[in-house]
Design an enzyme around this catalytic site. Structure first.
Site, mmCIF file in Angstrom:
data_model
loop_
_atom_site.group_PDB
_atom_site.id
_atom_site.type_symbol
_atom_site.label_atom_id
_atom_site.label_comp_id
_atom_site.label_asym_id
_atom_site.label_seq_id
_atom_site.Cartn_x
_atom_site.Cartn_y
_atom_site.Cartn_z
ATOM 1 N N CYS A 25 0.806 -1.223 0.000
ATOM 2 C CA CYS A 25 0.000 0.000 0.000
ATOM 3 C C CYS A 25 0.839 1.272 0.000
ATOM 4 O O CYS A 25 0.294 2.367 -0.024
ATOM 5 C CB CYS A 25 -0.983 0.007 1.167
ATOM 6 S SG CYS A 25 -2.252 -1.267 0.989
ATOM 7 N N HIS A 75 -13.066 9.371 -7.613
ATOM 8 C CA HIS A 75 -12.073 9.428 -8.694
ATOM 9 C C HIS A 75 -10.958 10.444 -8.417
ATOM 10 O O HIS A 75 -10.446 11.075 -9.329
ATOM 11 C CB HIS A 75 -12.730 9.648 -10.057
ATOM 12 C CG HIS A 75 -13.398 8.402 -10.550
ATOM 13 N ND1 HIS A 75 -14.659 8.044 -10.137
ATOM 14 C CD2 HIS A 75 -12.969 7.435 -11.368
ATOM 15 C CE1 HIS A 75 -14.983 6.896 -10.715
ATOM 16 N NE2 HIS A 75 -13.973 6.495 -11.462
ATOM 17 N N GLU A 136 -13.267 -0.658 2.659
ATOM 18 C CA GLU A 136 -12.203 -0.483 1.668
ATOM 19 C C GLU A 136 -12.163 -1.642 0.673
ATOM 20 O O GLU A 136 -11.933 -1.442 -0.520
ATOM 21 C CB GLU A 136 -10.873 -0.369 2.409
ATOM 22 C CG GLU A 136 -9.687 -0.085 1.525
ATOM 23 C CD GLU A 136 -8.419 0.121 2.325
ATOM 24 O OE1 GLU A 136 -8.219 1.244 2.813
ATOM 25 O OE2 GLU A 136 -7.646 -0.838 2.462
#
Length: 149
Positions: A25, A75, A136
């Protein structure tokens, strides 16, 4: 009067990177987030009120969450503004990408805290934020509860 909890669910796509993290990550990646917002209150008892019987109109809750979170984060790519990712963020912005710089590590936990604060600031006085759940992945999520804070 009865106290009722109502929940509205949202979804949005957001990218992020975790600076200093020791796993995958640390790289820019994205998630299809699912956000559940639960508020608590008493249904309106005034029969002359057009919202009679509602704690809050779902469309009013939707407006708050869309304006504060969904429309902002959808986005976008989120970076901690206090990391070297700032250079990458500036490059992406210069190329027309939607970048959000926050003053925290953009983990699900910290995003959930941020979202709870933003929603709380916009709710009518008679409505209390009860919980925020930010999912998530299919199996990973963070939750904020008013009773814990």
């Amino acid at each position: 009067m009865n106290t009722i909890r109502i929940t509205k669910q949202f979804s949005f796509e957001t990218g992020h990177a975790l600076y200093g993290y020791d796993g995958k990550c640390k790289n820019i990646h994205g998630h299809s987030y699912k956000l559940s917002v639960t508020v608590i209150g008493s249904p309106i008892s005034d029969t002359s009120n057009v919202k009679y019987g509602m704690v809050i109109d779902f469309s009013d809750l939707k407006k708050i969450v869309k304006e504060e979170i969904v429309d902002v984060f959808d986005h976008a790519t989120v970076f901690n503004k206090n990391t070297p990712h700032i250079k990458l963020a500036e490059e992406l912005k210069n190329r027309g990408h939607h970048v959000i710089l926050v003053d925290y590590q953009p983990t699900s936990e910290m995003m959930t805290i941020d979202f709870a604060k933003k929603i709380n600031n916009r709710l009518p006085k008679n409505i209390k934020l009860h919980a925020v759940k930010l999912q998530e992945t299919e199996s990973s999520f963070a939750e904020w509860f008013a009773s814990d804070n």
